[in-house]
Structures are given as structure tokens and as C-alpha cells.
Write a protein that holds these residues in place. Sequence first.
Motif, PDB file in Angstrom:
ATOM      1  N   VAL A  81       0.855  -1.193   0.000  1.00 47.17           N
ATOM      2  CA  VAL A  81       0.000   0.000   0.000  1.00 47.17           C
ATOM      3  C   VAL A  81       0.891   1.244   0.000  1.00 47.17           C
ATOM      4  O   VAL A  81       2.027   1.192   0.464  1.00 47.17           O
ATOM      5  CB  VAL A  81      -0.933   0.017   1.231  1.00 47.17           C
ATOM      6  CG1 VAL A  81      -2.077  -0.946   1.029  1.00 47.17           C
ATOM      7  CG2 VAL A  81      -0.169  -0.314   2.492  1.00 47.17           C
ATOM      8  N   GLU A  82       0.336   2.344  -0.483  1.00 46.02           N
ATOM      9  CA  GLU A  82       1.194   3.526  -0.640  1.00 46.02           C
ATOM     10  C   GLU A  82       1.199   4.434   0.591  1.00 46.02           C
ATOM     11  O   GLU A  82       1.340   5.636   0.487  1.00 46.02           O
ATOM     12  CB  GLU A  82       0.789   4.318  -1.883  1.00 46.02           C
ATOM     13  CG  GLU A  82      -0.658   4.741  -1.927  1.00 46.02           C
ATOM     14  CD  GLU A  82      -0.868   5.927  -2.835  1.00 46.02           C
ATOM     15  OE1 GLU A  82      -1.486   5.733  -3.882  1.00 46.02           O
ATOM     16  OE2 GLU A  82      -0.426   7.033  -2.474  1.00 46.02           O
ATOM     17  N   MET A  83       1.059   3.815   1.776  1.00 52.44           N
ATOM     18  CA  MET A  83       1.055   4.660   2.980  1.00 52.44           C
ATOM     19  C   MET A  83       2.477   5.117   3.337  1.00 52.44           C
ATOM     20  O   MET A  83       3.458   4.639   2.779  1.00 52.44           O
ATOM     21  CB  MET A  83       0.437   3.896   4.134  1.00 52.44           C
ATOM     22  CG  MET A  83       1.230   2.697   4.559  1.00 52.44           C
ATOM     23  SD  MET A  83       0.311   1.848   5.834  1.00 52.44           S
ATOM     24  CE  MET A  83       1.562   0.864   6.573  1.00 52.44           C
ATOM     25  N   ASP A  84       2.551   6.054   4.295  1.00 53.32           N
ATOM     26  CA  ASP A  84       3.864   6.577   4.676  1.00 53.32           C
ATOM     27  C   ASP A  84       4.653   5.494   5.413  1.00 53.32           C
ATOM     28  O   ASP A  84       4.104   4.708   6.166  1.00 53.32           O
ATOM     29  CB  ASP A  84       3.701   7.802   5.587  1.00 53.32           C
ATOM     30  CG  ASP A  84       2.883   8.889   4.899  1.00 53.32           C
ATOM     31  OD1 ASP A  84       2.683   8.777   3.667  1.00 53.32           O
ATOM     32  OD2 ASP A  84       2.450   9.832   5.584  1.00 53.32           O
ATOM     33  N   PRO A 102      11.511   3.579  -6.248  1.00 51.82           N
ATOM     34  CA  PRO A 102      10.539   2.574  -6.688  1.00 51.82           C
ATOM     35  C   PRO A 102       9.101   2.908  -6.299  1.00 51.82           C
ATOM     36  O   PRO A 102       8.174   2.603  -7.049  1.00 51.82           O
ATOM     37  CB  PRO A 102      11.010   1.285  -6.013  1.00 51.82           C
ATOM     38  CG  PRO A 102      12.155   1.621  -5.142  1.00 51.82           C
ATOM     39  CD  PRO A 102      12.625   2.985  -5.494  1.00 51.82           C
ATOM     40  N   MET A 103       8.892   3.539  -5.136  1.00 52.91           N
ATOM     41  CA  MET A 103       7.505   3.878  -4.762  1.00 52.91           C
ATOM     42  C   MET A 103       6.943   4.951  -5.694  1.00 52.91           C
ATOM     43  O   MET A 103       5.789   4.902  -6.108  1.00 52.91           O
ATOM     44  CB  MET A 103       7.434   4.334  -3.299  1.00 52.91           C
ATOM     45  CG  MET A 103       7.559   3.140  -2.370  1.00 52.91           C
ATOM     46  SD  MET A 103       7.196   3.461  -0.659  1.00 52.91           S
ATOM     47  CE  MET A 103       5.449   3.608  -0.603  1.00 52.91           C
ATOM     48  N   ARG A 106       5.986   3.230  -8.873  1.00 50.83           N
ATOM     49  CA  ARG A 106       4.802   2.339  -8.812  1.00 50.83           C
ATOM     50  C   ARG A 106       3.519   3.090  -8.472  1.00 50.83           C
ATOM     51  O   ARG A 106       2.459   2.802  -9.027  1.00 50.83           O
ATOM     52  CB  ARG A 106       5.056   1.238  -7.785  1.00 50.83           C
ATOM     53  CG  ARG A 106       3.852   0.327  -7.595  1.00 50.83           C
ATOM     54  CD  ARG A 106       4.243  -1.017  -7.054  1.00 50.83           C
ATOM     55  NE  ARG A 106       3.079  -1.739  -6.563  1.00 50.83           N
ATOM     56  CZ  ARG A 106       3.126  -2.873  -5.914  1.00 50.83           C
ATOM     57  NH1 ARG A 106       4.298  -3.448  -5.682  1.00 50.83           N
ATOM     58  NH2 ARG A 106       2.031  -3.470  -5.489  1.00 50.83           N
ATOM     59  N   PHE A 107       3.611   4.050  -7.527  1.00 51.90           N
ATOM     60  CA  PHE A 107       2.377   4.704  -7.060  1.00 51.90           C
ATOM     61  C   PHE A 107       2.262   6.162  -7.497  1.00 51.90           C
ATOM     62  O   PHE A 107       1.235   6.790  -7.284  1.00 51.90           O
ATOM     63  CB  PHE A 107       2.308   4.669  -5.525  1.00 51.90           C
ATOM     64  CG  PHE A 107       2.310   3.275  -4.956  1.00 51.90           C
ATOM     65  CD1 PHE A 107       1.217   2.438  -5.137  1.00 51.90           C
ATOM     66  CD2 PHE A 107       3.407   2.795  -4.249  1.00 51.90           C
ATOM     67  CE1 PHE A 107       1.218   1.151  -4.602  1.00 51.90           C
ATOM     68  CE2 PHE A 107       3.414   1.515  -3.726  1.00 51.90           C
ATOM     69  CZ  PHE A 107       2.322   0.684  -3.898  1.00 51.90           C
ATOM     70  N   GLY A 108       3.346   6.730  -8.041  1.00 51.64           N
ATOM     71  CA  GLY A 108       3.327   8.152  -8.399  1.00 51.64           C
ATOM     72  C   GLY A 108       3.339   9.022  -7.153  1.00 51.64           C
ATOM     73  O   GLY A 108       3.094  10.232  -7.210  1.00 51.64           O
ATOM     74  N   TYR A 109       3.650   8.422  -6.001  1.00 52.59           N
ATOM     75  CA  TYR A 109       3.627   9.177  -4.754  1.00 52.59           C
ATOM     76  C   TYR A 109       4.512   8.479  -3.722  1.00 52.59           C
ATOM     77  O   TYR A 109       4.568   7.256  -3.655  1.00 52.59           O
ATOM     78  CB  TYR A 109       2.202   9.245  -4.210  1.00 52.59           C
ATOM     79  CG  TYR A 109       2.113   9.877  -2.839  1.00 52.59           C
ATOM     80  CD1 TYR A 109       2.087  11.251  -2.697  1.00 52.59           C
ATOM     81  CD2 TYR A 109       2.087   9.081  -1.680  1.00 52.59           C
ATOM     82  CE1 TYR A 109       2.027  11.835  -1.435  1.00 52.59           C
ATOM     83  CE2 TYR A 109       2.026   9.661  -0.420  1.00 52.59           C
ATOM     84  CZ  TYR A 109       1.993  11.036  -0.309  1.00 52.59           C
ATOM     85  OH  TYR A 109       1.951  11.617   0.933  1.00 52.59           O
ATOM     86  N   CYS A 110       5.162   9.294  -2.889  1.00 56.87           N
ATOM     87  CA  CYS A 110       5.891   8.719  -1.760  1.00 56.87           C
ATOM     88  C   CYS A 110       6.206   9.822  -0.761  1.00 56.87           C
ATOM     89  O   CYS A 110       6.592  10.926  -1.145  1.00 56.87           O
ATOM     90  CB  CYS A 110       7.192   8.070  -2.251  1.00 56.87           C
ATOM     91  SG  CYS A 110       8.135   7.289  -0.947  1.00 56.87           S
TER      92      CYS A 110
END
Length: 420
Positions: A81-84, A102-103, A106-110
Motif C-alpha cells: 500500500v502507498e502509505m507513509d 521505486p515507490m 509504482r504509485f506516483g507518490y511517496c
Amino acid sequence: MEKIVVKGVKQLKGEVDISSAKNSILPIIAATILCPEPIIIENAPRLEDVEVICRLLSELNCDVDISDISNKLIIDTKNMVEMDANEELMRKMRASFLIMGPMLARFGYCKLSLPGGCNIGSRPIDLHLKGFKLLGAEVKTDHGFVEVKAKKMVGSRIYLDFPSVGATENIIMASIFIDGVTIIENAAEEPEIWDLAQFLNKMGAKIEGAGFGKITITGVRSLKGTVYTPIYDRIEAGTFMIAAAITNSKIKINGINEEHLRPIIEKLKECGVNFSDYKNNSIIVDGTGTKNPVDIKTLPYPGFPTDMQAQMMSLLSVVKGVSVITETVFENRFMHVAELLRMGANIKIDGRTAIIEGIEKLTGCEVKATDLRAGAAMILSGLSAEGQTEISDIYHIDRGYVNIEEKFRRLGAEIYRVTV
Ligand code: UD1
């Protein structure tokens, strides 16, 4: 609290097996985020740093099986999941920052907490962020966090002001799925970068030039699961080479790639150490001859590695004559000097240069592992010192060396771990 106790002076004999490279497996584990299929990493070293990055992934909902880590590490990031990320784990190890590239891909966000300074220097991340920005990401830093987001990333030409290992790796990973071509110039050339690219290419990525100063990444749609074995740890091998030299011993080291070790081997040859019988990834190191003082300047690969500077200083402390070591990679990597002085060494520091006047023998006493490689340097000094050396803060050593005292014991050293 645990300590390592070393009793000198003893000659070493026999063989030692080198583990897989810490600096390869950490980015490789981070890169598993790019592929939502199971990945098997063989011959994974059971290191504290490996456990930290695995825990980080577990907290992000990845399946990480480390039950049989010395044989294989199985990671499946399908449910990630893209959580912090966990802030405490992030702060434990700077290399955790390698999950950002990599995040983002994959998610466009980090969003991660900024890595703090560490005892070898301030270690900024400006080059990583410069790369992400040039790939089209929006970068925001505040309240101790850095947030990157991108709706659509774009291929770009990125020149690194300094060939940073971590920035090169993070940018490679961030650009894997970009529709277009990304070029990294003045990229780091360390063998571990080549290894990361090999791993990614095996999964279907298109990376050319890794291991050289110009790396080209052509975006692909997706990656497939794979089985991979990282390269041997050249720094661990170099540490055992110095162990042979400092104890005037002849040993066999199994698990090396001579090419990766050239900067270390060449310097040790200049110092009087002999190497023979390089075959099947093994080499004989003969440290029984007379040693000469040498001058060393740490540099990015293929220069002399900063990660071998402390161990080399241990050796030069007991080599007759004057040696000079200049540290150009990190601004504060002489913490071990104070510990060597406690053991009787004659070393003066002038800015980024250490002047070492070799003495006959070090004498054992209580010392600290001030960082990972400095800790290894204390073991080496202890092996050659008269009497007993007690090393504290050994958690630093466990970050990067697998069963170090057991490996030395098998070579005949008197070394053990105690709980105090
Ligand atoms: C990696 C290695 C570490 C080794 C180092 C140098 C891993 C997990 N760790 O660390 O063992 O000592 O390479 O060989 O692979 N810098 C900047 N801005 C940045 C990034 C780096 O100024 O954005 C500076 C650093 O402060 C340092 C120098 O560049 O002075 C080298 O750092 P870098 O190559 O990035 O090292 P790491 O990747 O952190």
C-alpha cells in the motif's frame, strides 16, 4: 549490551567465505517494490540492515519471508500500500531512502521522513531529489518529511554533480516505467549499481551502461518476478585481506570478483601483500612479507573505496614509515582515529587528511565501533595488538558483517562476543 573481545597477537590460517554484498542487496530489496510478483533472492546475507529494510516493506503490507534468509529471501509486494513508511525504521538506516524511487515509479507518490545526518557526515539527498524533479515529480520538504508526487513522469537527461551511489540507484528505479528514455550522466560506477541493473533487467527492465558513467534507461510497461543472487561483498573481502596483512598471515578467501577488488588489491600489493591463485572466485592472500607505507585517497569507484579507509588505517598504523590517507567522499570519516590513538597509534589529522606514522605494535584496550567500517577496523587492530581489545557499540558492525567473529574464529583468531 554486547561487546566483541579480541585477543592478539595470533596468525590466521585457513579459508573464509564471503557473503553477498550489503550494498547490493539493499537496493535490490527496494527494487522488489517495482514488481507485484514473488521474487526470490538467493544467498541473502543475514545482516541487521537487511532486516531493517525487510521490516520496512512488511509494514507497507508486503509479504517478506526471511525465515531462511541465509539461503533465500522471498518477497512479494503485490499487496503493498502507498502509505507513509515507518519513521523509526527510516531513521535507523539511511539506505531506507532507496524505497523512494521505486515507490514513486509504482504509485506516483511517496512520503518519507528525511534521513538524519550520521556520524560520518551530513549526507544530504539533494541529488536524489534533483533527479526526481527532472523526471517530472513535484518535490516538497517540510516538517522533516519529503514528499514526491507525479501524475506522469517524463524521460530526462540527468547530470549528477557527484557520482552518488544512492542517487544513481534511486533515479534508475524511479525511471523504470517512464514512457521514454532517461539518461544519467556522471552516474556512480560501483559494481553494486551494475548488480542492481542486472537484477532489474532480468525482470524485464531495459537499462544499459550500468557500471559506467552514463546509464540509459528505456521505460517498460511492467516487470516479472525472478530469482537472483547478488554479487559478493567486496568490502567484506577487503577487510579479510587486511586481516591477513595485519596479522602477517596467509589465508584463502572464497567469494570474490577480482575485478571489483582491483582498487583494494592494487593498494595492498603496493603495501607488500601478495596475491596468487585467483580461480573459481577464490584467491590466496599472503600477508607474511615486509610492509611498506602507502598513500591513499578515497574516491568514487574505481578509486579506493571510502568503506575500506578505516580498515586500511588500522594496517598502516603498524607499518613502519609515514602513510597519508585523504578522505574525499565523506567529510567526517575519521572518528576511528581517536580509538586507534587509545591503542597507541601515532596519527595526526589535518582537515580531510590523516598522517600515520607506523609504530611497532598497538596495545589492546577498550574501544568503540564509531561506525560500521570503523568497527571492523577495531577488530583488525585488536587482532594485531598486544593483549585484549574490547569493542563496544558493536551493533554498527552487525549492520554490515555476517557472523564476523565466527568467521575470524574459523581462521584461528581468539575473538568472541560477550554480553555485559
Ligand atoms: C553508498 C554506500 C556506502 C558508501 C557510499 C560511498 C549503500 C547502501 N551505501 O552510500 O556504504 O560509503 O555509497 O561509496 O550502498 N551526496 C550529496 N548529495 C546527495 C547524495 C550524496 O551531496 O544527494 C554526497 C554524500 O554526502 C557523500 C557523497 O555524496 O559525501 C557520497 O554519497 P553516496 O555515494 O550517495 O553514498 P550512499 O549512497 O549514501
